[in-house]
Motif scaffolding. Structure first.
Motif, short mmCIF file in Angstrom:
data_model
loop_
_atom_site.label_atom_id
_atom_site.label_comp_id
_atom_site.label_asym_id
_atom_site.label_seq_id
_atom_site.Cartn_x
_atom_site.Cartn_y
_atom_site.Cartn_z
N GLN A 37 0.95 -1.15 -0.03
CA GLN A 37 0.11 0.03 0.00
C GLN A 37 1.05 1.49 -0.06
OE1 GLN A 37 -3.24 0.09 -0.39
NE2 GLN A 37 -3.38 2.30 -0.35
N SER A 38 1.90 1.22 0.87
CA SER A 38 2.74 2.53 0.89
C SER A 38 3.22 2.62 -0.67
CB SER A 38 3.83 2.36 1.88
OG SER A 38 4.61 1.29 1.61
N THR A 39 3.77 1.78 -1.20
CA THR A 39 4.42 1.92 -2.57
C THR A 39 3.16 2.49 -3.60
OG1 THR A 39 5.95 0.12 -2.32
CG2 THR A 39 5.57 0.85 -4.55
N VAL A 40 2.08 1.90 -3.73
CA VAL A 40 1.03 2.51 -4.31
C VAL A 40 0.69 3.87 -4.13
CG1 VAL A 40 -1.04 1.72 -3.14
CG2 VAL A 40 -1.10 1.79 -5.67
N GLN A 41 0.69 4.42 -2.78
CA GLN A 41 0.18 5.78 -2.44
C GLN A 41 1.59 6.51 -3.21
OE1 GLN A 41 -2.74 6.83 -1.25
NE2 GLN A 41 -1.49 8.73 -2.26
N HIS A 42 2.91 6.22 -2.93
CA HIS A 42 3.78 7.00 -3.34
C HIS A 42 3.88 7.11 -4.91
CE1 HIS A 42 8.11 8.63 -3.95
NE2 HIS A 42 8.35 7.33 -4.84
N LEU A 43 3.47 6.02 -5.64
CA LEU A 43 3.18 6.09 -7.32
C LEU A 43 2.03 6.91 -7.61
CD1 LEU A 43 4.12 2.69 -8.46
CD2 LEU A 43 5.74 4.64 -8.22
N VAL A 44 1.02 7.14 -7.00
CA VAL A 44 -0.01 7.80 -7.28
C VAL A 44 0.40 9.29 -7.04
CG1 VAL A 44 -2.58 8.46 -6.34
CG2 VAL A 44 -1.64 6.08 -6.79
N ASP A 45 0.98 9.42 -5.75
CA ASP A 45 1.41 10.88 -5.44
C ASP A 45 2.14 11.45 -6.89
OD1 ASP A 45 0.06 10.82 -3.42
OD2 ASP A 45 1.64 10.46 -2.01
N ILE A 46 3.01 10.52 -7.20
CA ILE A 46 3.98 10.94 -8.26
C ILE A 46 2.96 11.37 -9.49
CG2 ILE A 46 5.67 10.14 -10.08
CD1 ILE A 46 7.02 8.62 -7.64
N VAL A 47 2.21 10.42 -9.89
CA VAL A 47 1.23 10.78 -11.01
C VAL A 47 0.49 12.02 -10.94
CG1 VAL A 47 -0.56 10.07 -12.27
CG2 VAL A 47 1.14 8.16 -11.71
N MET A 48 0.07 12.24 -9.68
CA MET A 48 -0.77 13.45 -9.32
C MET A 48 0.13 14.67 -9.65
SD MET A 48 -4.18 12.46 -8.80
CE MET A 48 -4.65 14.11 -8.07
N ASP A 49 1.27 14.78 -8.83
CA ASP A 49 2.11 16.06 -8.86
C ASP A 49 2.35 16.25 -10.53
OD1 ASP A 49 1.93 16.15 -6.04
OD2 ASP A 49 3.99 15.06 -5.84
N TRP A 50 2.88 15.29 -11.09
CA TRP A 50 3.07 15.39 -12.57
C TRP A 50 1.94 15.94 -13.25
CZ3 TRP A 50 1.86 13.93 -17.36
CH2 TRP A 50 2.70 14.02 -18.35
N SER A 51 0.92 15.27 -13.04
CA SER A 51 -0.30 15.73 -13.67
C SER A 51 -0.79 16.97 -13.37
CB SER A 51 -1.57 14.79 -13.45
OG SER A 51 -1.41 13.56 -13.80
N ASN A 52 -0.69 17.47 -12.25
CA ASN A 52 -0.93 18.92 -11.96
C ASN A 52 0.07 19.87 -12.53
OD1 ASN A 52 -3.16 18.28 -10.29
ND2 ASN A 52 -1.78 17.93 -8.38
N ALA A 53 1.27 19.61 -12.22
CA ALA A 53 2.25 20.38 -13.04
C ALA A 53 2.31 20.49 -14.35
CB ALA A 53 3.69 19.74 -12.70
N ASN A 54 1.63 19.65 -15.32
CA ASN A 54 1.55 19.75 -16.66
C ASN A 54 0.06 20.02 -17.05
OD1 ASN A 54 4.16 18.76 -18.00
ND2 ASN A 54 3.80 17.55 -16.04
N GLY A 55 -0.79 20.34 -16.18
CA GLY A 55 -2.20 20.86 -16.34
C GLY A 55 -3.07 19.78 -17.05
N LEU A 56 -2.79 18.44 -16.38
CA LEU A 56 -3.74 17.34 -17.06
C LEU A 56 -4.57 16.91 -15.85
CD1 LEU A 56 -0.86 15.37 -18.83
CD2 LEU A 56 -2.61 16.86 -19.70
N GLN A 57 -5.86 16.42 -15.87
CA GLN A 57 -6.50 15.83 -15.04
C GLN A 57 -6.96 14.40 -15.07
OE1 GLN A 57 -10.29 17.99 -15.71
NE2 GLN A 57 -10.00 19.46 -14.29
N LEU A 58 -6.80 13.63 -14.18
CA LEU A 58 -7.02 12.11 -14.14
C LEU A 58 -8.53 12.00 -13.98
CD1 LEU A 58 -4.12 10.98 -11.54
CD2 LEU A 58 -4.25 11.14 -13.88
N ASN A 59 -8.74 10.85 -14.68
CA ASN A 59 -10.16 10.42 -14.71
C ASN A 59 -10.46 9.28 -13.67
OD1 ASN A 59 -12.84 9.76 -15.45
ND2 ASN A 59 -12.51 9.55 -17.40
N PRO A 60 -10.89 9.61 -12.52
CA PRO A 60 -11.13 8.46 -11.51
C PRO A 60 -12.03 7.42 -11.78
CG PRO A 60 -11.22 10.58 -10.33
CD PRO A 60 -11.12 10.82 -12.11
#
Length: 65
Positions: A37-60
């Motif tokens: 679980q800790s690894t998945v949260q870390h990876l999701v945080d990376i994806v979220m940070d990258w998406s926000n920095a590049n103006g992209l939205q994720l589709n939950p």
């Protein structure tokens, strides 16, 4: 837009049999593969940070387990 920086950020520094690749990326899809679980949260945080920095939205609604 190139997603190479995101792909690199999601991978372990030295992939091996004991430290495998964490993500597969194809076009606009990302598949995360983790064992704890800790690894998945870390990876999701990376994806979220990258998406926000590049103006992209994720589709939950497209996310699954």
């Amino acid at each position: 837009m190139f997603i190479d920086p995101l792909a690199l950020a999601l991978q372990p520094s030295k992939p091996s049999a004991h430290n495998p690749l964490n993500a597969l990326l194809l076009a606009d899809d990302i598949a995360l593969s983790v064992t704890c679980q800790s690894t998945v949260q870390h990876l999701v945080d990376i994806v979220m940070d990258w998406s926000n920095a590049n103006g992209l939205q994720l589709n939950p609604s497209k996310c699954g387990s």
